[in-house]
Design a protein around this motif. Structure first.
Motif, PDB file in Angstrom:
ATOM      1  N   GLY A 187      -3.359  73.330  12.789  1.00 40.62           N
ATOM      2  CA  GLY A 187      -3.757  74.394  13.811  1.00 40.62           C
ATOM      3  C   GLY A 187      -2.773  74.899  14.639  1.00 40.62           C
ATOM      4  N   ALA A 188      -2.903  76.210  15.324  1.00 41.16           N
ATOM      5  CA  ALA A 188      -2.102  76.709  16.220  1.00 41.16           C
ATOM      6  C   ALA A 188      -2.365  75.879  17.540  1.00 41.16           C
ATOM      7  N   ASN A 189      -3.425  75.500  17.612  1.00 36.97           N
ATOM      8  CA  ASN A 189      -3.840  74.679  18.939  1.00 36.97           C
ATOM      9  C   ASN A 189      -5.084  73.667  18.776  1.00 36.97           C
ATOM     10  N   THR A 190      -5.394  72.772  19.452  1.00 36.13           N
ATOM     11  CA  THR A 190      -6.408  71.854  19.522  1.00 36.13           C
ATOM     12  C   THR A 190      -7.951  72.303  19.049  1.00 36.13           C
ATOM     13  N   ARG A 191      -8.044  73.567  19.517  1.00 39.59           N
ATOM     14  CA  ARG A 191      -9.503  74.030  19.302  1.00 39.59           C
ATOM     15  C   ARG A 191      -9.470  74.558  17.867  1.00 39.59           C
TER      16      ARG A 191
END
Length: 245
Positions: free
Chosen positions: A87-91
């Motif tokens: 993922g590009a971020n934790t979301r």
């Protein structure tokens, strides 16, 4: 004490017998429900005596809890697969967990029903200590996957710190929304009242509402959730045919 070839063979035979009993009991539960799960009939189907069943399971509740453990282990395995998503971020990472949870409900609907059943206090009282411990370990295995992402989100600043909420409480809230939405959404009358025709989509919408409410960046309106779903399916869960991408 070292394990002799004979002991190892007996252990394999016992494990295979237990697997046979569990699988047949799972099918009977799916066919007729808990109240009609009859151990005499189960013994007949697996071609073992009723006494042999009790060598593996201390009670009917112990047997059903063992089936629930299998389901929880399957879910934890899917969650662990989801952790491999880049993922590009934790979301986006927690979105992969959401897909894993949806895949579990889609692929193992009868396990979800059994898991709901064993939450009754009567099961804990009548199941063996061994089975209760196994259940706790399986629950913890999946929970730690979610908790780890929450902790990473706090560390990276994707999720603002909440003075009154520890990371495990946020993980618990997410699990509660997910499981609670799934349970309530299985009531046809409630689905009709709420205008729900795609339960999987609604469960995930509820998860997003919670994450947005916690201020978990990026917010739902700030990124392309469908595009992330396509990546999750391509990279991790190609079998998720239910995912509307």
């Amino acid at each position: 004490m070292s394990t002799t070839p004979t002991m190892a063979r007996k252990e394999r035979e016992r494990a295979a017998r237990e697997e046979l009993i569990l699988e047949q009991a799972r099918r009977m539960l799916a066919e007729s429900g808990y109240l009609d799960l009859n151990l005499d009939e189960l013994a007949r189907r697996v071609e073992y005596s009723k006494g042999t069943l009790y060598q593996h399971f201390s009670s009917k509740e112990d047997l059903v809890m063992a089936i629930a453990v299998r389901g929880l282990q399957a879910r934890a395995g899917l969650f662990e697969r989801a952790l491999g998503f880049r993922g590009a971020n934790t979301r986006e990472c927690v979105q992969a967990i959401s897909v894993a949870a949806g895949q579990f409900c889609h692929a193992f609907p009868d396990y979800f029903e059994v898991e709901t059943l064993v939450k009754l206090s009567s099961f804990a009282l009548r199941a063996s200590e061994l089975r209760r411990n196994q259940l706790g370990l399986a629950v913890g295995r999946g929970f730690r996957c979610v908790q780890g992402i929450v902790q990473a989100a706090l560390h990276l600043g994707d999720l603002p710190a909440h003075a009154h909420l520890a990371p495990e409480r946020i993980a618990f809230a997410l699990a509660s929304v997910s499981v609670g939405s799934e349970i309530m959404g299985r009531l046809p009358e409630l689905r009709l009242l709420a205008g729900i025709d795609n339960l999987a989509a609604v469960v995930r919408e509820n998860q997003s509402l919670l994450l947005d409410g916690c201020g978990w960046k990026p917010l739902r309106s700030e990124y392309d959730m469908a595009a992330v779903d396509r990546r999750i399916r391509a990279e991790v869960f190609p079998e998720a045919s239910w995912l509307d991408v």
